[in-house]
Design an enzyme around this catalytic site. Sequence first.
Site, short mmCIF file in Angstrom:
data_model
loop_
_atom_site.label_atom_id
_atom_site.label_comp_id
_atom_site.label_asym_id
_atom_site.label_seq_id
_atom_site.Cartn_x
_atom_site.Cartn_y
_atom_site.Cartn_z
N ASP A 270 0.81 -1.21 0.00
CA ASP A 270 0.00 0.00 0.00
C ASP A 270 0.84 1.26 0.00
O ASP A 270 0.36 2.34 -0.35
CB ASP A 270 -0.92 -0.01 1.23
N LEU B 204 -8.61 6.13 0.93
CA LEU B 204 -8.58 7.22 -0.06
C LEU B 204 -7.21 7.40 -0.69
O LEU B 204 -7.02 8.31 -1.50
CB LEU B 204 -9.01 8.54 0.61
N ARG B 205 -6.25 6.53 -0.31
CA ARG B 205 -4.92 6.68 -0.86
C ARG B 205 -4.91 6.46 -2.38
O ARG B 205 -4.13 7.06 -3.10
CB ARG B 205 -3.95 5.73 -0.16
N GLY B 206 -5.81 5.60 -2.85
CA GLY B 206 -5.88 5.35 -4.29
C GLY B 206 -6.26 6.60 -5.06
O GLY B 206 -5.66 6.93 -6.08
#
Length: 346
Positions: free
Chosen positions: A200, A281-283
Site C-alpha cells: 500500500d 482514499l490513498r488510491g
Amino acid sequence: MRHAYPFSAIVGQDEMRRALLIAAVDPGVGGVLVFGDRGTGKSTAVRALAALLPGMEVVDGCAYHCAPSAPAGLCARCSVSEPGRRKARLPARVVPVPVVDLPLGVTEDRVLGALDLERALAHGEKHFQPGLLARAHRGFLYIDEVNLLEDHLVDLLIDVAASGENVVEREGLSMRHPARFVLVGSGNPEEGELRPQLLDRFGLAVDVKTPTDLPTRMEVVRRRDAFERDPEGFAAQWAEAEAAVRARIVAGRKRLPKVALSEAALERASRLCLALGTDGLRGELTLVRAARALAAYEGRSSVGDAQLQAVAAPALRHRLRRNPLDDSDAAVRVQRAVEELFGAAA
C-alpha cells in the site's frame, strides 16, 4: 567512466517507463513497484532514469544530501549554528542523484545507521555512522526481490516512508535525520506476494512482461548488444534523446505546482475508485497526483481524461479487494471500470 544504459533506448515497457518518469517529476507520488519476469529491464530502467536526471545541489560535507535551498528539510548539523539562528551561508556542490541498493540480507544497523565502533574504540567518542537510508535521501532506494524482504526490514521501511524521517535510538545514541526517497521495488510474483502494508505504500505498481513479438525481441537484443560492445558510442547515439527527456522532466517539475485539477477530473477519479471498491482514499490521492505529474511532464496546464486513464491501472491495480466472484486480473478489472466510466474509446 562507466555508462548507464540510456533510458530513451529502452524498448517497449511503456507503463514502467511512464511510472518512473512520473516519480521523477513528483517524487511524492509514493514510489514504484515493478513486478514481472526476470530479464525484462526492471533494474536497468531504474538506474537509467537516475543517470538521466540532472544533478542535485547538496550541502558540501553533509552525509544526508541536505538541500541548501530547502531550510525546512535540513538535518541537525546543517540547520543551525547557534540556538535559534540559521547559518548565514551553506557551502554547496552538485552531485548525481543517488541510487542505493538495499540487499535482501542486509542488517538493520546497515539500513538505519549505528554507532561508529572504530571511532568509539580509537577515540572514545560516540559518533553516528549513517546507513543506507541516509545515502538514499533525495534519491532512489532500490530493492530487488522486494517480496522476499525480511519482515522486520519491511516494518522499518513502512515507518520511514510514512514519516520521511529516520529515527535511531540505540547504544546510547539518539539520532534523527531526513530520509525522503523514491522507493522502487522489483520482483517476480511467482516467488511470493508482498506484505499488504508495504504494498500500500507504493504509489504506482506496474507489471512487465517478456515481449512476445519477434521484432521487439530482436530490437531489445540488438540495442543491448550494441551497448555492451561500445557503451560510450551507444550513449553518444542516444545523447540527444536523453537530453530531450531530461529537459521535459525539469520543465515538468517547474510546471507541476501550476497544473490545475478541475472538479470534473476529481469527480471522475472518485467515481473510478468507488466503482472498483478501493480501500481508503490513498488510491484517489495517488491517482490525481500521478495524473497531475503526467500532465506536467507532457506540458499540459490541466489534468484531463487522457492522463487519468493512463495512470489508472498503475495507481489502483494493487489496491483492489479480492472478489471471489471475479477472478479476472486486477489490470483487467481496472480497464473494464475505465471503459465504463470514460467510454469504450478508453
